[in-house]
Motif scaffolding. Structure first.
Motif, PDB file in Angstrom:
ATOM      1  N   PHE A  71      -0.761   2.103  -2.995  1.00  0.00           N
ATOM      2  CA  PHE A  71      -1.591   3.062  -2.299  1.00  0.00           C
ATOM      3  C   PHE A  71      -0.797   4.262  -1.791  1.00  0.00           C
ATOM      4  O   PHE A  71      -1.217   5.413  -1.935  1.00  0.00           O
ATOM      5  N   MET A 129       1.194 -10.395   0.774  1.00  0.00           N
ATOM      6  CA  MET A 129       0.155 -10.045  -0.181  1.00  0.00           C
ATOM      7  C   MET A 129      -0.268  -8.587  -0.016  1.00  0.00           C
ATOM      8  O   MET A 129      -0.747  -7.957  -0.958  1.00  0.00           O
ATOM      9  N   THR A 130      -0.092  -8.060   1.190  1.00  0.00           N
ATOM     10  CA  THR A 130      -0.501  -6.686   1.461  1.00  0.00           C
ATOM     11  C   THR A 130       0.484  -5.673   0.885  1.00  0.00           C
ATOM     12  O   THR A 130       0.106  -4.562   0.532  1.00  0.00           O
ATOM     13  N   VAL A 153      -0.264  -3.768  -2.518  1.00  0.00           N
ATOM     14  CA  VAL A 153      -1.384  -2.840  -2.365  1.00  0.00           C
ATOM     15  C   VAL A 153      -0.921  -1.607  -1.619  1.00  0.00           C
ATOM     16  O   VAL A 153      -1.253  -0.473  -1.962  1.00  0.00           O
ATOM     17  N   LEU A 154      -0.131  -1.857  -0.596  1.00  0.00           N
ATOM     18  CA  LEU A 154       0.356  -0.768   0.244  1.00  0.00           C
ATOM     19  C   LEU A 154       1.230   0.187  -0.563  1.00  0.00           C
ATOM     20  O   LEU A 154       1.065   1.408  -0.498  1.00  0.00           O
ATOM     21  N   PHE A 179      -8.617   1.797  -7.641  1.00  0.00           N
ATOM     22  CA  PHE A 179      -9.776   0.909  -7.587  1.00  0.00           C
ATOM     23  C   PHE A 179      -9.555  -0.331  -8.435  1.00  0.00           C
ATOM     24  O   PHE A 179      -9.808  -1.456  -7.998  1.00  0.00           O
ATOM     25  N   LEU A 190      -5.412  10.521  -4.322  1.00  0.00           N
ATOM     26  CA  LEU A 190      -6.655   9.760  -4.272  1.00  0.00           C
ATOM     27  C   LEU A 190      -7.785  10.581  -3.675  1.00  0.00           C
ATOM     28  O   LEU A 190      -8.896  10.606  -4.183  1.00  0.00           O
ATOM     29  N   VAL A 191      -7.501  11.251  -2.564  1.00  0.00           N
ATOM     30  CA  VAL A 191      -8.537  12.019  -1.891  1.00  0.00           C
ATOM     31  C   VAL A 191      -9.082  13.105  -2.824  1.00  0.00           C
ATOM     32  O   VAL A 191     -10.282  13.265  -3.003  1.00  0.00           O
ATOM     33  N   ILE A 208      -6.952  -2.622  -6.795  1.00  0.00           N
ATOM     34  CA  ILE A 208      -7.455  -3.316  -5.608  1.00  0.00           C
ATOM     35  C   ILE A 208      -8.453  -4.402  -6.001  1.00  0.00           C
ATOM     36  O   ILE A 208      -8.411  -5.518  -5.494  1.00  0.00           O
ATOM     37  N   GLN A 230      -1.718   8.060  -2.526  1.00  0.00           N
ATOM     38  CA  GLN A 230      -2.657   8.457  -1.470  1.00  0.00           C
ATOM     39  C   GLN A 230      -3.087   9.918  -1.555  1.00  0.00           C
ATOM     40  O   GLN A 230      -4.272  10.228  -1.515  1.00  0.00           O
ATOM     41  N   ARG A 231      -2.098  10.795  -1.718  1.00  0.00           N
ATOM     42  CA  ARG A 231      -2.419  12.228  -1.746  1.00  0.00           C
ATOM     43  C   ARG A 231      -3.415  12.557  -2.852  1.00  0.00           C
ATOM     44  O   ARG A 231      -4.342  13.316  -2.668  1.00  0.00           O
TER      45      ARG A 231
END
Lengths: 279, 348
Positions: free
Chosen positions: A262, A254-255, A258-259, A204, A269-270, A207, A266-267
């Motif tokens: 992320f 720019m992406t 973040v990618l 968070f 994060l959930v 981002i 990712q794993r």
């Protein structure tokens, strides 16, 4: 049953396709030669991919500089925010002090303040702060770090609170009995246990800081060298003809951070989010 | 709100301090530690100190966060309230010597046609894109992908999340390119050359955009929440001949109610305060997609009326507070209504 399964899979894949389409289009447009982008017969592929737009973006307009600025600000915010939020979360969950409820409610309300409402007072505040401490005045990256830090904290603390509360006290007790000092308990026992929460909050923070447009535009007025990426993207917008190839190439670049950030988390994060709202 | 929050705390606190003072003998300021743990929860409880922090240390821990939030969030917010009762402007005489005009700005807002339109559009935006779009679609995807193979779920999750994490300015560019009148991708795909989506259907475009962008968050939350529904309950319901809707209503929803409410609260507030629509339509044409966040930006920054903009900001904050109170109330009702109900806690 079989039909239902098929339908479910179809819906899921359809949702994924709809989501990915604009992003696919971004990368595609970045790779298309200039003539193909504007032609009216839109093709969802290109036969002659080119890195021309990327080259133009990377060499011109100080792009690399802006990129590093953005990255520096975002990473600093992530580290500081995780640290400060962790300590604050430990204090509010493990200790009852007089104004604890007040402080907690303040954290909650602070999340509801519309950002655009604060832009103007913050501009004056940063300007005045700069006369006292030049490193965080207008046109500095320091000002961005401070403001982003303040904006990411309420959410980070709320999230971390649940994680700290979930660490069983018995664990700390046991460590105490084994003769562990308080710093050891804090950093070697609680800290690793709440790591999934920290990971989720860092996403968070990252981002927020990386994507920010408003504050970058407000605080960085004249110091071109201290601009960050979102503002720098604007140079590709021209009144008559937008340089879509350039915009898309810059957007793709720019992406990427973040990618990466992320994908790494990712794993976790959930699981982290699930823990945070667990009550 | 105070009550709701302290209830929430009481829920998470009973455990805190349960005898952790075993080794805290010499801690300064830990007086009374452990007492709070066994006393009944009502506030103000005697200080409990599970981690043996000691009051000075606890204060030192919370101070950096407090100072930052006070200086950069609370203080500017109070400043906004002050600005809201002045006629402060970006330029002109009122920029140098703003006058206090009392509640004039608020009076003006009440009678301002543009503000009413904006409020109504914001309502459509929040209900359409957040409550119905993001939460509804997010739940639907989470529901149909639950229990699927890891690969499929991971893929769908990853892709949908991508939309959520991309920089706002980047996705705005993408959508402008997609919806552009000449040479827009959508027009080429649908074979409707010259259809100006952003001009003819500005609000619809903005709503669809926000659904596309934000569904990931709801989906993720609901996926996690659905894992907390015991499969045996669903199985029993199915064997008893319950339809999908009955299963959802009687088994699933009671379980995930806490998650659902938290999710609705967060996405409502985020959507309410989101001004990415500004990057898409700038509120136009003729204010037909001017949601409140965009309205403020247009009034304060473009129009230079800082005082009036600040007053509107404060109104937004009040509306946010009311929304939050409403949700907190519903959360609390759940607790009092069904105390024995297992808490919906996802996690893995």
């Amino acid at each position: 049953m079989k039909r239902a399964r098929l339908a479910a899979n179809t819906i899921a894949i359809l949702a994924a396709v709809v989501t990915i389409f604009p992003i696919y289009w971004m990368v595609l447009s970045a790779l298309k030669p200039a003539g193909e982008i504007t032609s009216l017969s839109v093709r969802p592929w290109t036969l002659s991919p080119t890195l021309e737009h990327f080259r133009r973006v990377l060499t011109g307009e100080n792009f690399a500089r802006y990129f590093l600025n953005s990255l520096g600000v975002a990473l600093t915010v992530v580290v500081l925010s995780a640290l400060v939020a962790f300590l604050a979360a430990v204090a509010v969950t493990r200790f009852r002090f007089r104004f604890r409820t007040t402080v907690l409610i303040m954290f909650l309300i602070a999340q509801m303040v519309p950002v655009e409402a604060l832009t103007i007072p913050l501009f004056f505040l940063v300007r005045d702060l700069g006369t006292a401490v030049p490193a965080v005045g207008l046109n500095t990256l320091g000002s961005l770090v401070l403001v982003h830090l303040a904006f990411t904290l309420p959410f980070a603390i709320w999230m971390m609170r649940g994680f700290v509360a979930a660490v069983p006290d018995a664990l700390e007790e046991a460590a105490m009995l084994d003769g562990a000092t308080r710093p050891v308990i804090l950093w070697r026992i609680i800290f690793p246990l709440v790591a999934p929460g920290l990971v989720a909050t860092s996403v968070f923070s990252f981002i927020t800081a990386w994507n920010d447009f408003v504050f970058a535009r407000t605080f960085i007025i004249s110091a071109k060298d201290n601009q960050t990426l979102p503002a720098a993207l604007l140079v590709f917008f021209k009144p008559d003809e937008n340089d879509w190839g350039g915009i898309m190439a810059a957007s793709t670049l720019m992406t990427i951070p973040v990618l990466i950030f992320f994908l790494v988390v990712q794993r976790r994060l959930v699981a982290g989010l699930a823990g945070a709202v667990k009550d | 709100m105070g009550r709701a929050t302290s209830d929430a705390e009481a829920g998470s606190d009973p455990g805190a301090g349960s005898g952790a003072d075993a080794g805290t003998g010499g801690t300064a300021g830990a007086g009374g530690a452990g007492v709070g743990a066994h006393a009944p929860p009502p506030a103000p409880a005697p200080p409990g100190d599970a981690a043996g922090l000691g009051r000075p240390r606890a204060l030192a821990f919370v101070t950096p966060a407090l100072v930052l939030i006070l200086v950069f969030l609370v203080f500017p917010a109070l400043w906004t309230i002050y600005l809201g009762v002045t006629d402060y402007r970006l330029t002109g005489i009122a920029a140098v010597e703003p006058r206090v005009v009392g509640l004039d700005n608020y009076g003006r807002a009440v009678g301002d046609e543009r503000f009413h339109t904006s409020l109504w559009l914001t309502l459509q935006f929040v209900l359409g894109s957040a409550v119905i779009g993001q939460a509804g679609l997010g739940f639907a995807i989470a529901w149909v992908t639950r229990g699927r193979g890891r690969t499929l779920r991971g893929l769908v999750e990853g892709l949908v999340m991508l939309a959520w994490i991309l920089p706002g300015s980047v996705v705005a560019f993408l959508w402008i390119a997609l919806l552009d009148r000449d040479g827009g991708t959508l027009n080429a795909l649908l074979d409707t050359p010259g259809a100006a989506w952003l001009l003819d259907h500005p609000m619809l475009s903005v709503i669809v955009f926000n659904v596309w962008r934000g569904t990931a968050f709801s989906m993720m939350l609901y996926s996690a929440a659905l894992q907390s529904v015991p499969p045996s309950h669903l199985e029993t319901a199915r064997l008893a001949g319950a339809s999908t809707w009955q299963q959802l209503r009687d088994v699933v929803f009671p379980h995930i109610r806490g998650h659902a409410l938290t999710n609705l609260l967060l996405i409502s507030l985020w959507t309410f305060n989101d001004f990415t629509p500004f990057l898409l339509t700038a509120g136009g044409p003729e204010g037909r997609s001017e949601v409140l966040a965009v309205y403020i930006l247009n009034v304060a920054v473009r129009g230079g009326e800082l005082g009036y903009g600040a007053a509107i900001s404060f109104l937004i904050l009040l509306i946010n507070l009311i929304v939050a109170l409403f949700y907190l109330r519903m959360l609390r009702e759940r607790r009092t209504a069904a105390p024995a109900e297992p808490v919906a806690g996802g996690g893995r």
